[in-house]
Design a protein around this motif. Structure first.
Motif, PDB file in Angstrom:
ATOM      1  N   UNK A   1      15.715   0.801   3.695  1.00 35.57           N
ATOM      2  CA  UNK A   1      16.180  -0.292   2.620  1.00 35.57           C
ATOM      3  C   UNK A   1      15.197  -0.882   1.823  1.00 35.57           C
ATOM      4  N   UNK A   2      13.871  -0.916   2.440  1.00 33.50           N
ATOM      5  CA  UNK A   2      12.919  -1.319   1.473  1.00 33.50           C
ATOM      6  C   UNK A   2      12.354  -0.396   0.591  1.00 33.50           C
ATOM      7  N   UNK A   3      12.308   0.817   1.003  1.00 34.05           N
ATOM      8  CA  UNK A   3      11.626   2.235   0.237  1.00 34.05           C
ATOM      9  C   UNK A   3      12.787   3.064  -0.539  1.00 34.05           C
ATOM     10  N   UNK A   4      12.731   3.014  -1.836  1.00 29.58           N
ATOM     11  CA  UNK A   4      13.542   3.799  -2.660  1.00 29.58           C
ATOM     12  C   UNK A   4      13.064   5.203  -3.181  1.00 29.58           C
ATOM     13  N   UNK A   5      11.632   4.984  -3.216  1.00 28.61           N
ATOM     14  CA  UNK A   5      11.080   6.467  -3.697  1.00 28.61           C
ATOM     15  C   UNK A   5      10.701   7.274  -2.354  1.00 28.61           C
TER      16      UNK A   5
ATOM     17  N   UNK B   1       0.745  -1.057  -0.029  1.00 30.75           N
ATOM     18  CA  UNK B   1      -0.041   0.099   0.026  1.00 30.75           C
ATOM     19  C   UNK B   1       0.746   1.232  -0.091  1.00 30.75           C
ATOM     20  N   UNK B   2       1.961   1.105   0.641  1.00 31.55           N
ATOM     21  CA  UNK B   2       2.893   2.623   0.800  1.00 31.55           C
ATOM     22  C   UNK B   2       3.424   2.794  -0.500  1.00 31.55           C
ATOM     23  N   UNK B   3       3.921   1.500  -1.163  1.00 28.97           N
ATOM     24  CA  UNK B   3       4.613   1.922  -2.642  1.00 28.97           C
ATOM     25  C   UNK B   3       3.445   2.365  -3.619  1.00 28.97           C
ATOM     26  N   UNK B   4       2.337   1.908  -3.539  1.00 28.59           N
ATOM     27  CA  UNK B   4       1.134   2.315  -4.401  1.00 28.59           C
ATOM     28  C   UNK B   4       0.907   3.797  -3.923  1.00 28.59           C
ATOM     29  N   UNK B   5       0.843   4.211  -2.851  1.00 23.83           N
ATOM     30  CA  UNK B   5       0.571   5.625  -2.309  1.00 23.83           C
ATOM     31  C   UNK B   5       1.634   6.721  -3.046  1.00 23.83           C
ATOM     32  N   UNK B   6       2.861   6.080  -2.757  1.00 28.07           N
ATOM     33  CA  UNK B   6       3.944   6.966  -3.225  1.00 28.07           C
ATOM     34  C   UNK B   6       4.104   7.114  -4.982  1.00 28.07           C
ATOM     35  N   UNK B   7       3.336   6.319  -5.493  1.00 31.57           N
ATOM     36  CA  UNK B   7       3.257   6.483  -7.106  1.00 31.57           C
ATOM     37  C   UNK B   7       2.094   6.955  -7.494  1.00 31.57           C
ATOM     38  N   UNK B   8       1.082   7.131  -6.439  1.00 33.29           N
ATOM     39  CA  UNK B   8      -0.082   7.871  -7.106  1.00 33.29           C
ATOM     40  C   UNK B   8      -0.266   9.235  -7.215  1.00 33.29           C
TER      41      UNK B   8
END
Length: 263
Positions: A141-145, A89-96
């Motif tokens: 580590x897990x989040x690049x964006x 969900x976090x990665x989706x939010x950061x790309x939204x």
């Protein structure tokens, strides 16, 4: 040019009632060229039991209206609270959305919220600090964006309330891998005035010394203001500490591109 605040919350965040226009007006009156809001997204904080969300569509409409005014250029930011169990969900939010600034932070493990002193009794002080830093290391580590790691020393607001004699230098082996990861990924470390006001100046000086010794150069400065009266509060004091610690500029971001403000 006056450097704008890099971490601000309004009534688009769960924990603020401040109108966005009030923050914007202060930024305008202080002569800022830019204005950014970094509203919370935190999935299922353990002390709340519901998601902390932001209506970004509504926020963007208001920012577009502010852009018509004779004042700072409005920018869109987010403070993304990390939870390993919500990584998708976090990665989706950061790309939204097309964010200008992404602040990454850790407030909660899913079972322990690191703000409340009673939560540190569950595992004990040292084990809770260890868990906090494990969460932060996992986040970077897990989040690049993302652009900035917010309030790395967040947990000490609570630790020092429990034990004012605690020495954070005892935790260097937990902190170093996080700073090294930030440096490798070319991300900035936030100096959060709301957190620092609860700590000690010597704490910050030692923290900055460690970061510099590891090769860190990127810093942002913010108040984490939830009320407009705190916008840019104590910036002069903390800029002096940062400069005296050997840093020559602060970072800010537009369309996630890094810019430097000389100090």
């Amino acid at each position: 040019m006056i450097l704008h605040d890099q971490h601000v919350h309004s009534n688009y965040s769960e924990d603020s009632t401040e109108l966005l226009i009030n923050h914007y007006t202060v930024a305008k009156n202080k002569g800022c060229k830019y204005f950014v809001t970094t509203e919370h997204i935190d999935y299922m904080p353990s002390m709340s039991g519901y998601d902390w969300l932001c209506d970004f569509d509504k926020l963007i409409k208001e920012l577009n209206e502010l852009n018509k005014l004779d004042g700072p250029i409005p920018l869109l930011g987010i403070e993304m609270g990390y939870r390993k169990d919500y990584l998708k969900q976090i990665k989706a939010q950061l790309n939204k959305y097309d964010y200008d600034l992404i602040n990454l932070s850790v407030h909660d493990s899913g079972k322990i919220e690191y703000y409340f002193a009673e939560n540190f009794k569950i595992l004990g002080l040292k084990e809770t600090i260890k868990l906090y830093y494990e969460n932060v290391l996992d986040a970077v580590t897990q989040i690049d964006k993302f652009n900035v790691l917010s309030h790395l020393d967040y947990c000490y607001k609570t630790v020092y309330r429990i034990d004012h004699t605690y020495n954070f230098l005892d935790d260097i082996d937990l902190i170093k891998p996080i700073l090294e990861t930030l440096i490798k990924k070319e991300k900035a470390l936030e100096i959060n005035i709301k957190v620092q006001n609860a700590l000690y100046d010597e704490h910050l000086k030692e923290f900055l010394k460690l970061y510099k010794e590891l090769g860190g150069t990127r810093l942002t400065l913010s108040t984490d203001a939830h009320q407009a009266t705190r916008y840019l509060e104590n910036f002069d004091k903390y800029i002096k500490i940062i400069k005296d610690s050997g840093f020559n500029y602060l970072c800010y971001y537009i369309k996630q591109k890094e810019y430097h403000f000389d100090i």
